[in-house]
Write an enzyme that holds these catalytic residues in place. Structure first.
Site, PDB file in Angstrom:
ATOM      1  CG  ASP A  95     -17.667  -9.276  -5.090  1.00 32.01           C
ATOM      2  OD1 ASP A  95     -18.810  -8.900  -4.771  1.00 32.01           O
ATOM      3  OD2 ASP A  95     -16.713  -9.281  -4.289  1.00 32.01           O
ATOM      4  CD  GLU A 116      -3.051  -1.091   0.463  1.00 30.88           C
ATOM      5  OE1 GLU A 116      -3.212  -0.044  -0.210  1.00 30.88           O
ATOM      6  OE2 GLU A 116      -3.833  -2.056   0.420  1.00 30.88           O
TER       7      GLU A 116
END
Length: 202
Positions: free
Chosen positions: A142, A117
């Site tokens: 999804d 991240e």
């Protein structure tokens, strides 16, 4: 006068050999008809050996169905899948069928894996819970429904991705909505789409 015992005839070696070959042949047929499970090493190896065009062709039919149903561009679906899963070879995509790095919450089926991240202007490695799917198509569904329904705290979070007229607008909308922490995410999505001419499928 006692009778002489008859000598028992021994089965010729050639017949024994023939029977052994026959048994081996039957077992080989049984192994051929035994289906290979989705999680078997052989099934995974087929995914690993896909060419880039085969990967695109694998996702395209369902991407087109999702465009027809919800309006999301196939180039964006496939481009993100390429970028997020490294052409389906990442552990998350390869073993858990998650093509888009979608996180898991609550009691959803999940796996805990390391991920990178971008935080405070630097890349860090953390552990995160990610969704586990039964197939790549389920992962694509999804992914699309995330754009359609948004998130609990903001149902319109990805509305501009759905209403985008082209892949450039969609990529910028993904960036602005915070789909990924990577500050260069929009440019990377656009680069993948342009390099492999994915917009031809829109």
């Amino acid at each position: 006068m006692a009778r002489k015992k008859k000598k028992q005839l021994k089965m010729p070696a050639i017949i024994v050999g023939f029977l052994l070959i026959l048994v081996g042949f039957v077992f080989s047929l049984m192994s051929l008809t035994d289906p290979v499970g989705n999680n078997s090493p052989l099934a995974r190896q087929e995914d690993e050996n896909m060419t880039k065009q085969e990967f695109i062709d694998r996702l395209l039919p369902h991407a087109e169905e999702l465009q027809e149903g919800y309006g999301i561009l196939p180039s964006v679906i496939i481009g993100q899948a390429i970028l997020e899963s490294n052409w389906g070879t990442s552990q998350l995509a390869h073993e858990y069928n998650n093509l888009f790095g979608i996180k898991a919450y609550g009691d959803q089926d999940k796996v805990n894996l390391e991920t990178k991240e971008y935080v405070n202007e630097q890349w860090i490695t953390i552990k995160g819970d990610f969704r586990v799917y039964n197939s790549w198509e389920e992962s694509m569904d999804d992914h699309t429904m995330l754009f359609v329904n948004g998130v609990d705290w903001n149902p319109q979070k990805y509305e501009e991705v759905l209403t985008a007229q082209n892949y450039e607008q969609a990529a910028e909308a993904l960036q602005e909505a915070g789909y990924a922490t990577d500050p260069g995410y929009a440019d990377k999505v656009k680069e993948v789409i342009e390099n492999y001419q994915l917009d031809q499928y829109d």
